[in-house]
Design a protein around this motif. Structure first.
Motif, mmCIF file in Angstrom:
data_model
loop_
_atom_site.group_PDB
_atom_site.id
_atom_site.type_symbol
_atom_site.label_atom_id
_atom_site.label_comp_id
_atom_site.label_asym_id
_atom_site.label_seq_id
_atom_site.Cartn_x
_atom_site.Cartn_y
_atom_site.Cartn_z
ATOM 1 N N PRO A 120 114.897 115.264 33.639
ATOM 2 C CA PRO A 120 116.061 115.355 34.528
ATOM 3 C C PRO A 120 117.154 114.347 34.175
ATOM 4 N N SER A 121 116.774 113.221 33.605
ATOM 5 C CA SER A 121 117.762 112.187 33.276
ATOM 6 C C SER A 121 118.646 112.582 32.101
ATOM 7 N N TYR A 122 118.253 113.634 31.381
ATOM 8 C CA TYR A 122 119.022 114.061 30.211
ATOM 9 C C TYR A 122 120.333 114.726 30.605
ATOM 10 N N VAL A 123 120.388 115.330 31.797
ATOM 11 C CA VAL A 123 121.568 116.098 32.207
ATOM 12 C C VAL A 123 122.414 115.320 33.213
ATOM 13 N N GLU B 99 116.777 122.705 39.962
ATOM 14 C CA GLU B 99 115.465 123.157 39.508
ATOM 15 C C GLU B 99 114.411 122.968 40.597
ATOM 16 N N GLU B 100 114.494 121.867 41.321
ATOM 17 C CA GLU B 100 113.548 121.611 42.412
ATOM 18 C C GLU B 100 113.791 122.577 43.570
ATOM 19 N N ALA B 101 115.060 122.922 43.811
ATOM 20 C CA ALA B 101 115.367 123.890 44.859
ATOM 21 C C ALA B 101 114.750 125.244 44.542
ATOM 22 N N VAL B 102 114.825 125.652 43.279
ATOM 23 C CA VAL B 102 114.224 126.915 42.857
ATOM 24 C C VAL B 102 112.706 126.874 43.052
ATOM 25 N N MET B 103 112.086 125.794 42.635
ATOM 26 C CA MET B 103 110.626 125.687 42.753
ATOM 27 C C MET B 103 110.180 125.702 44.210
ATOM 28 N N VAL C 248 128.935 134.707 26.234
ATOM 29 C CA VAL C 248 128.326 134.695 27.569
ATOM 30 C C VAL C 248 128.122 133.250 28.027
ATOM 31 N N PRO C 249 128.549 132.893 29.238
ATOM 32 C CA PRO C 249 128.216 131.573 29.774
ATOM 33 C C PRO C 249 126.706 131.487 30.018
ATOM 34 N N VAL C 250 126.120 130.332 29.725
ATOM 35 C CA VAL C 250 124.666 130.207 29.825
ATOM 36 C C VAL C 250 124.265 128.992 30.653
ATOM 37 N N GLY C 251 123.466 129.250 31.690
ATOM 38 C CA GLY C 251 122.795 128.217 32.455
ATOM 39 C C GLY C 251 121.306 128.415 32.279
ATOM 40 N N ASN C 252 120.744 129.348 33.075
ATOM 41 C CA ASN C 252 119.342 129.725 32.910
ATOM 42 C C ASN C 252 119.116 130.690 31.752
ATOM 43 N N GLY C 253 120.165 131.390 31.332
ATOM 44 C CA GLY C 253 120.033 132.372 30.267
ATOM 45 C C GLY C 253 119.767 133.780 30.756
ATOM 46 N N GLU D 61 128.213 122.632 37.331
ATOM 47 C CA GLU D 61 127.029 122.983 38.123
ATOM 48 C C GLU D 61 126.423 124.351 37.795
ATOM 49 N N PRO D 62 127.225 125.389 37.496
ATOM 50 C CA PRO D 62 126.587 126.679 37.151
ATOM 51 C C PRO D 62 125.891 126.690 35.789
ATOM 52 N N LEU D 63 126.116 125.661 34.961
ATOM 53 C CA LEU D 63 125.630 125.678 33.577
ATOM 54 C C LEU D 63 124.599 124.605 33.269
ATOM 55 N N VAL D 64 124.713 123.459 33.908
ATOM 56 C CA VAL D 64 123.846 122.334 33.577
ATOM 57 C C VAL D 64 122.414 122.641 33.998
ATOM 58 N N SER D 65 121.447 122.292 33.126
ATOM 59 C CA SER D 65 120.066 122.657 33.426
ATOM 60 C C SER D 65 119.096 121.947 32.506
ATOM 61 N N TYR D 66 118.193 121.147 33.083
ATOM 62 C CA TYR D 66 117.148 120.565 32.249
ATOM 63 C C TYR D 66 115.964 121.526 32.124
#
Length: 328
Positions: free
Chosen positions: A234-237, A125-129, A177-182, A244-249
């Motif tokens: 972030p500590s929730y995940v 998420e930080e990499a995206v930002m 459908v696999p979901v990470g960001n949706g 890695e392709p799916l996990v996302s806080y």
């Protein structure tokens, strides 16, 4: 979301990306699912091995339209590989932000495609930002989810729905459908909704999302009955080489994905790494389809859905990636 000239251009650019469509036979019998026709839409045949090629190709085309010479994304691996591949083909510079801690980030491949890699001491998420911030500061094209270019990704993934209708003759009863960001789920939903509106399908299928049990904002929000994304820390995940392709806080398209799931009377299911790895190995051994473990969350979700509800028609699992060796 209505069509416009740019979205029509993007869909036309994606013609010819038709990926394989298989009916599962042996696996159906092993799971005693003979009464249900289950198909697989296999995206692993794409050039870099995942469905991300659809969005990457469209974003690079859009960047060229806008006169941008640089495109950027934050990635856990697959999207960065796809963006760097199509950027190289088009002669566009790519800057890819990657969490330093990620085990399967495909960095070597991204570098071979000529992209600049920026390591981030933080989460995906930080990499995206940081990538989006750099895009704004440098006037680069921002291909990240959760910003003004989302419609490009939605249009790209909508082509999956059109291909399923073409192969099946109509929309199925449900699509996993696999979901990470949706993002992928939203695009597929938009494709089916448009096809139904234009009289090319008799229904919009129920959307059945599959994801990791180790933390995903869409799954948590749905499990609590919320139609809007519930903030997670972030500590929730817990990230692993498999999830890695799916996990996302922060699921960047969580709001749109939840709307699509609720609108289609869909469901969300979460699975352990062990369940996803076992199913991927079984699919490879029994059906001869080499799949990325995270991408079989869609098939696992349909398997769970069948146990809970009466099915009236065929089912399709979108398998988003092909097998790669994963570090344990």
């Amino acid at each position: 979301m209505e069509d416009d000239s740019s979205s029509k251009y993007l869909v036309s650019k994606l013609l010819g990306l038709h990926t394989p469509f298989y009916r599962l036979r042996t696996l159906n019998k092993l799971f005693s699912l003979d009464s249900s026709l289950i198909y697989v839409k296999y995206e692993g045949i794409n050039p870099t091995g995942t469905h991300k090629d659809r969005a990457a190709r469209a974003h690079v085309a859009r960047a060229i339209q806008l006169g941008r010479d640089t495109i950027t994304v934050g990635t856990c691996g697959n999207y960065g590989a796809a963006i760097s591949y199509f950027a190289r083909l088009a002669g566009v510079r790519a800057v890819i932000f990657v969490p330093r801690s990620y085990e399967n980030s495909r960095v070597d491949e991204i570098k071979r495609n000529g992209a600049r890699v920026v390591f981030v001491d933080g989460t995906y998420e930080e990499a995206v930002m940081l990538s989006s911030r750099a895009a704004k500061a440098n006037e680069w094209y921002d291909a990240n989810p959760g910003n003004s270019t989302d419609q490009v990704s939605f249009e790209a993934y909508s082509s999956i729905a059109w291909e399923i209708i073409r192969d099946l003759g109509d929309a199925p009863f449900a699509v996993g459908v696999p979901v990470g960001n949706g993002t992928t789920l939203v695009g597929i939903y938009e494709g089916f909704r448009r096809a139904y509106r234009e009289g090319l399908a008799t229904r919009v299928p129920r959307l059945i999302a599959g994801t990791t049990s180790l933390g995903n904002q869409i799954a948590v929000s749905w499990s609590k009955g919320s139609t809007t994304p519930i903030p997670l820390s972030p500590s929730y995940v817990r990230e692993t080489p498999i999830n890695e392709p799916l996990v996302s806080y922060v699921s960047f398209n969580a709001e749109e994905a939840l709307r699509a799931i609720y609108d289609t009377n869909g469901r969300v299911y979460a699975f352990s790494d062990e369940e996803m790895l076992e199913m991927s190995l079984m699919l490879k051994a029994v059906e001869r389809i080499p799949v990325l473990p995270a991408s079989v969350a869609s098939l696992l979700a349909l398997k769970s859905f069948i146990k809970e509800e009466e099915v009236d028609g065929s089912l399709v699992a979108v398998i988003t990636g092909r097998w790669r060796k994963i570090k344990q």
